[in-house]
Design a protein around this motif. Sequence first.
Motif, PDB file in Angstrom:
ATOM      1  N   ILE A 192     -17.667  17.102  -7.915  1.00 40.34           N
ATOM      2  CA  ILE A 192     -17.608  17.144  -9.440  1.00 40.34           C
ATOM      3  C   ILE A 192     -16.842  15.820 -10.181  1.00 40.34           C
ATOM      4  N   TYR A 193     -16.187  15.016  -9.413  1.00 39.10           N
ATOM      5  CA  TYR A 193     -15.525  13.933  -9.955  1.00 39.10           C
ATOM      6  C   TYR A 193     -15.145  13.006  -8.940  1.00 39.10           C
ATOM      7  N   GLU A 194     -15.214  11.760  -8.873  1.00 41.48           N
ATOM      8  CA  GLU A 194     -14.978  10.534  -7.912  1.00 41.48           C
ATOM      9  C   GLU A 194     -14.138   9.536  -8.999  1.00 41.48           C
ATOM     10  N   GLU A 195     -12.897   9.110  -8.359  1.00 41.93           N
ATOM     11  CA  GLU A 195     -12.318   8.123  -8.934  1.00 41.93           C
ATOM     12  C   GLU A 195     -12.663   6.782  -8.209  1.00 41.93           C
ATOM     13  N   VAL A 196     -12.857   5.693  -8.624  1.00 42.51           N
ATOM     14  CA  VAL A 196     -13.488   4.537  -8.073  1.00 42.51           C
ATOM     15  C   VAL A 196     -12.575   3.389  -7.994  1.00 42.51           C
ATOM     16  N   GLU A 197     -11.731   3.653  -9.008  1.00 44.80           N
ATOM     17  CA  GLU A 197     -10.474   2.360  -9.344  1.00 44.80           C
ATOM     18  C   GLU A 197      -9.334   2.703  -8.460  1.00 44.80           C
ATOM     19  N   ASP A 198      -8.993   1.706  -7.652  1.00 44.61           N
ATOM     20  CA  ASP A 198      -7.924   1.806  -6.629  1.00 44.61           C
ATOM     21  C   ASP A 198      -6.798   2.193  -6.989  1.00 44.61           C
ATOM     22  N   ILE A 199      -6.232   1.875  -8.252  1.00 46.14           N
ATOM     23  CA  ILE A 199      -5.086   2.139  -9.016  1.00 46.14           C
ATOM     24  C   ILE A 199      -4.652   3.729  -9.162  1.00 46.14           C
ATOM     25  N   PHE A 200      -5.959   4.413  -9.380  1.00 41.23           N
ATOM     26  CA  PHE A 200      -5.660   5.716  -9.806  1.00 41.23           C
ATOM     27  C   PHE A 200      -5.574   6.932  -8.420  1.00 41.23           C
ATOM     28  N   PRO A 543      12.356   5.334   5.090  1.00 38.95           N
ATOM     29  CA  PRO A 543      12.955   4.594   4.004  1.00 38.95           C
ATOM     30  C   PRO A 543      12.102   3.192   3.392  1.00 38.95           C
ATOM     31  N   PHE A 544      11.804   3.128   2.364  1.00 35.20           N
ATOM     32  CA  PHE A 544      10.980   1.992   1.773  1.00 35.20           C
ATOM     33  C   PHE A 544      11.948   0.665   1.800  1.00 35.20           C
ATOM     34  N   ILE A 545      11.654  -0.098   3.087  1.00 37.72           N
ATOM     35  CA  ILE A 545      12.504  -1.287   2.962  1.00 37.72           C
ATOM     36  C   ILE A 545      11.897  -2.859   2.875  1.00 37.72           C
ATOM     37  N   ASN A 546      10.583  -2.605   2.624  1.00 35.63           N
ATOM     38  CA  ASN A 546       9.807  -4.062   2.492  1.00 35.63           C
ATOM     39  C   ASN A 546       8.816  -3.863   1.248  1.00 35.63           C
ATOM     40  N   PRO A 547       9.346  -3.816   0.194  1.00 37.25           N
ATOM     41  CA  PRO A 547       8.784  -3.789  -1.088  1.00 37.25           C
ATOM     42  C   PRO A 547       7.853  -4.918  -1.269  1.00 37.25           C
ATOM     43  N   LEU A 548       8.512  -6.161  -0.950  1.00 35.66           N
ATOM     44  CA  LEU A 548       7.862  -7.386  -0.994  1.00 35.66           C
ATOM     45  C   LEU A 548       6.361  -7.495  -0.276  1.00 35.66           C
ATOM     46  N   GLY A 549       6.402  -7.010   1.030  1.00 34.70           N
ATOM     47  CA  GLY A 549       5.340  -7.104   1.916  1.00 34.70           C
ATOM     48  C   GLY A 549       4.351  -6.197   1.537  1.00 34.70           C
ATOM     49  N   ALA A 550       4.441  -5.010   1.022  1.00 36.64           N
ATOM     50  CA  ALA A 550       3.675  -3.935   0.542  1.00 36.64           C
ATOM     51  C   ALA A 550       3.204  -4.415  -0.618  1.00 36.64           C
ATOM     52  N   LEU A 551       3.806  -5.032  -1.667  1.00 25.43           N
ATOM     53  CA  LEU A 551       3.170  -5.473  -2.767  1.00 25.43           C
ATOM     54  C   LEU A 551       2.356  -6.406  -2.602  1.00 25.43           C
ATOM     55  N   MET A 552       2.653  -7.373  -1.735  1.00 22.28           N
ATOM     56  CA  MET A 552       1.713  -8.603  -1.401  1.00 22.28           C
ATOM     57  C   MET A 552       0.468  -8.412  -0.646  1.00 22.28           C
ATOM     58  N   ASP A 553       0.563  -7.293   0.167  1.00 22.73           N
ATOM     59  CA  ASP A 553      -0.677  -6.748   0.934  1.00 22.73           C
ATOM     60  C   ASP A 553      -1.800  -6.266   0.248  1.00 22.73           C
ATOM     61  N   LEU A 554      -3.042  -6.825  -0.031  1.00 20.54           N
ATOM     62  CA  LEU A 554      -4.201  -6.322  -0.728  1.00 20.54           C
ATOM     63  C   LEU A 554      -4.682  -5.313  -0.125  1.00 20.54           C
ATOM     64  N   GLU A 555      -4.378  -5.013   1.214  1.00 17.31           N
ATOM     65  CA  GLU A 555      -4.919  -3.841   1.745  1.00 17.31           C
ATOM     66  C   GLU A 555      -4.094  -2.778   1.623  1.00 17.31           C
ATOM     67  N   ASP A 556      -2.981  -2.825   1.015  1.00 13.90           N
ATOM     68  CA  ASP A 556      -2.013  -1.649   1.006  1.00 13.90           C
ATOM     69  C   ASP A 556      -2.035  -1.305  -0.402  1.00 13.90           C
ATOM     70  N   PRO A 557      -2.574   0.025  -0.453  1.00 11.38           N
ATOM     71  CA  PRO A 557      -2.647   0.775  -1.887  1.00 11.38           C
ATOM     72  C   PRO A 557      -1.462   0.633  -2.883  1.00 11.38           C
ATOM     73  N   LEU A 558      -0.105   0.422  -2.266  1.00 11.41           N
ATOM     74  CA  LEU A 558       0.957   0.064  -3.287  1.00 11.41           C
ATOM     75  C   LEU A 558       0.798  -1.183  -3.924  1.00 11.41           C
ATOM     76  N   SER A 559       0.064  -2.211  -3.255  1.00 12.32           N
ATOM     77  CA  SER A 559      -0.157  -3.358  -4.466  1.00 12.32           C
ATOM     78  C   SER A 559      -0.861  -3.078  -5.409  1.00 12.32           C
ATOM     79  N   LYS A 560      -1.515  -2.266  -5.699  1.00 14.89           N
ATOM     80  CA  LYS A 560      -2.297  -1.898  -6.936  1.00 14.89           C
ATOM     81  C   LYS A 560      -1.586  -0.717  -7.745  1.00 14.89           C
ATOM     82  N   THR A 561      -0.837   0.140  -7.259  1.00 14.86           N
ATOM     83  CA  THR A 561      -0.463   1.224  -7.728  1.00 14.86           C
ATOM     84  C   THR A 561       0.969   1.273  -8.066  1.00 14.86           C
TER      85      THR A 561
END
Length: 668
Positions: A192-200, A543-561
């Motif tokens: 019934i619904y599909e979200e295609v944008e990675d940020i959502f 523990p989230f101890i590598n915010p820089l690495g996660a946000l710099m990794d384009l394959e990690d959803p965190l880099s978009k969200t």
Amino acid sequence: MRVTSNSYENSYFHNLFERSDEEYLSKKIELKQIIESLSTKTSYIFRKNNFWYIFEEWILPNKGIIRRWDVKDESDWIPKKDFTTEFRKDNSTIIFDVGNLPKQFEGYEINRVSISSMDSYLAITVSKDGYFDIAISELESISQQTKWIRNISLEASFDFVDEGIVFVRTDHLGRPSKVYYESFIDPESILIYEEVEDIFRIRIQKVNEPYYTLIKSESYSRSEVYVYSTKQKLDLIEIWSKSKSKPVSINILTVQGKKYAGIVIKDKNRKGRCLLREIDGVRKVIPLCINIDETISIHKIWEINDVILVKYLKKEHIQIGVLLTKNIKNIEEIFLIKELQINSHSKLYQNNFSPNLLFFIEYNNICDETIFAYSMLDFKKSIVFQSNILTKDEKICSSMVWASSRDKNTQIPISLYWKCLSDDNDLYKRKGVVNVYGAYGKKEKGINLDPMAVAVIEAGFLYCIAHVRGGGFLGGKWYRAGKQGKKWNSIYDLIDCCDFLINEKILNEEQIGLISSSAGGIVAGASLNVRPNLFKAMLLFSPFINPLGALMDLEDPLSKTETIEWGDPINNPEDRKYIESYSPLQNVQNALGSKTSIVSITGLQDIYVSTKDILKWSNKLNYYKVDSKVYVNSQVGHGGIGAGDFEFISKILSNFLCSIGEKKYDNE
């Protein structure tokens, strides 16, 4: 043998934390009893439609029974504290029992059990190898399985809608992205619904209405919201667009027999205002005028059994009232609020199904709770019963103190909790545990019903919650003062809180431990790099101890969200430099020689925090002569602890508390 974070042999990890000294053994037994007692809940006996229910010894996946009785007195809706002569085990019908399930459940772990709105079906959420399924069965006979739905997103939740269920599946990155509906009599799933944008990410919001559910596709700044209706031929109705700012809350309301979406938004003065948007008909938008009092800021509006409740801020106090609609002739007329006289320690009881009563739980002295009822006929309040959640006849005291920030411009609140003893009640150089989070605007709550916190206090420790900036304890401004380019405020606030407690001789500087989890790992890890010997021990959960690495990794959803929370290091060099300045993994060399012992618990199925990052951080700490160990739980996700794993958590917690109680540096 020394076990390092490279080892996935968790049996070695268990053995390492098993001690033979008397203090450890007695603490482990006591902590296990407390945690198991508080975690294993038996609900009050409550009425829903034409049946009474009790969820007995409820601690999934280990045990849990649902008993049911037929309603005999149609006028009785008052919850019962415990079994009575009328509601006995021997005259109940067992509709679910973890210990007696059909063969098709063998090998699966039970995660959640839900009863449909009309008491016709059970939805049993099960897991195996990191995947979640929903088994649907008729309430009358669990052995008569109706449907088995594979590979659903537990994070996104699900909802019964009439004679079917709405659920979500994830994409290859583990992001909830596709919404389906399945009728209980039709084997096919309907997309019934599909979200295609990675940020959502998709979430299902349950509402008090059997024919509607809310579907939200959200990022941290925007939101698209639909109502899914089985009454309107499986219609998907958009009620909020991504082009608009994100609403504070949305719920479905019934006013004068018509269905509306009650949408709370912030106006230009940051006050909460409510709009009513028609679900049926022309779907026009109507400003909801309440008391025409500009001092009111609405936080939430929702409906329970034809009663519309409003949570709002008035004169700096959060209040709850009932929206009076019966005498309104025109929807554009002004609505009035009947304020309910409840205190800030109260919350709505989750099993509210009475047509004329609202039930609330009020907490007193942390572990005492009172159930009281409000009559919707005359708005009179009456106490139903009182209960103490602790098995011991003891009290937990609480207080709040305020620490000055290093710039002297901000006062940081600290909640303190301790066991009240008549012969020793002074807060003088106590051994203590500090809890910190400080992210996403999350308001750190008190310790009510938190088994681990209560166990720490019962073990004789002062439990301190540092409400640092970046959290939501003092509202939106407090949150914004600790996010993105102001994250150092969160880290310094924690250190300043600890220094205040030490200087005021509330805590013993040689006996302080730290507990944190998830995004709180940034504050914990960064504080270790700034003040390597502030804490005797740290106990960290995912523990989230590598915010820089996660946000710099384009394959990690965190880099978009996650860029709204932390910044955008890919496209903004200043953001990258700032995040790198505090990111624990990139600054671990500053912890060189720290005497703090660190234990991190992580789940191999975690889709939010990288287990590899935690292991890498721990290895680096060991390289810089810091004692760090990691327990990797292969069966669970975020948090690292399986429900009901009392033996493990009591072992880790008792070791943690014993190490805090030891004299500082006595292992040199």
